[in-house]
Motif scaffolding. Sequence first.
Motif, PDB file in Angstrom:
ATOM      1  N   LYS A 190       0.945  -1.231   0.022  1.00  0.00           N
ATOM      2  CA  LYS A 190       0.105   0.067  -0.022  1.00  0.00           C
ATOM      3  C   LYS A 190       1.078   1.318   0.055  1.00  0.00           C
ATOM      4  O   LYS A 190       0.378   2.332   0.292  1.00  0.00           O
ATOM      5  N   GLN A 191       2.087   1.019  -0.196  1.00  0.00           N
ATOM      6  CA  GLN A 191       3.160   2.184  -0.332  1.00  0.00           C
ATOM      7  C   GLN A 191       3.371   2.888   1.004  1.00  0.00           C
ATOM      8  O   GLN A 191       3.835   4.180   0.913  1.00  0.00           O
ATOM      9  N   CYS A 192       3.001   2.276   2.195  1.00  0.00           N
ATOM     10  CA  CYS A 192       3.134   3.000   3.316  1.00  0.00           C
ATOM     11  C   CYS A 192       4.972   3.360   3.631  1.00  0.00           C
ATOM     12  O   CYS A 192       5.059   4.068   4.227  1.00  0.00           O
ATOM     13  N   MET A 193       5.786   2.096   3.200  1.00  0.00           N
ATOM     14  CA  MET A 193       6.957   2.362   3.466  1.00  0.00           C
ATOM     15  C   MET A 193       7.718   3.342   2.690  1.00  0.00           C
ATOM     16  O   MET A 193       8.871   3.693   2.907  1.00  0.00           O
ATOM     17  N   GLY A 194       6.869   4.010   1.591  1.00  0.00           N
ATOM     18  CA  GLY A 194       7.718   5.087   0.850  1.00  0.00           C
ATOM     19  C   GLY A 194       7.876   6.208   1.903  1.00  0.00           C
ATOM     20  O   GLY A 194       8.663   7.405   1.578  1.00  0.00           O
ATOM     21  N   CYS A 195       7.008   6.469   2.864  1.00  0.00           N
ATOM     22  CA  CYS A 195       7.368   7.446   4.004  1.00  0.00           C
ATOM     23  C   CYS A 195       7.737   6.925   5.428  1.00  0.00           C
ATOM     24  O   CYS A 195       8.216   7.702   6.107  1.00  0.00           O
ATOM     25  N   HIS A 196       6.918   6.104   5.684  1.00  0.00           N
ATOM     26  CA  HIS A 196       7.265   5.397   7.013  1.00  0.00           C
ATOM     27  C   HIS A 196       8.211   4.156   7.080  1.00  0.00           C
ATOM     28  O   HIS A 196       8.221   3.378   6.138  1.00  0.00           O
ATOM     29  N   ALA A 197       8.929   4.008   7.967  1.00  0.00           N
ATOM     30  CA  ALA A 197       9.764   2.829   8.460  1.00  0.00           C
ATOM     31  C   ALA A 197       9.384   2.153   9.601  1.00  0.00           C
ATOM     32  O   ALA A 197       8.449   2.875  10.452  1.00  0.00           O
TER      33      ALA A 197
END
Length: 108
Positions: free
Chosen positions: A29-36
């Motif tokens: 869901k592309q959350c890891m584009g901003c969050h780690a």
Amino acid sequence: MKALTLVTLILAVYGPANALASEKLAQEKQCMGCHAVKGDGAAPSFQRIAAQWKGNKNAEAQMVITIREGRSGTGGPHWGKAKMPDQSERPRVSDSEAQQLARWTLSL
């Protein structure tokens, strides 16, 4: 005693798989584009989010709103100037997926 052993076994087998599945969902869901998971980047880490919400009885419900609607949702709180995108800017997240992501985050 047998029931406790069975519960422990189920958690040992399915707990880690569930955590991996939720991290995979966050990637899809592309959350890891901003969050780690651990360190802050453009957005706070999932661990920092979990710490912020710890003890809040409404955390899961509010996080689901934020995950689905982005910063414009009523879920708050938000950090910094980065805007959490809504579903027009990233892959669609269903209610059940948002709930899975919220539960996973809160478990960290």
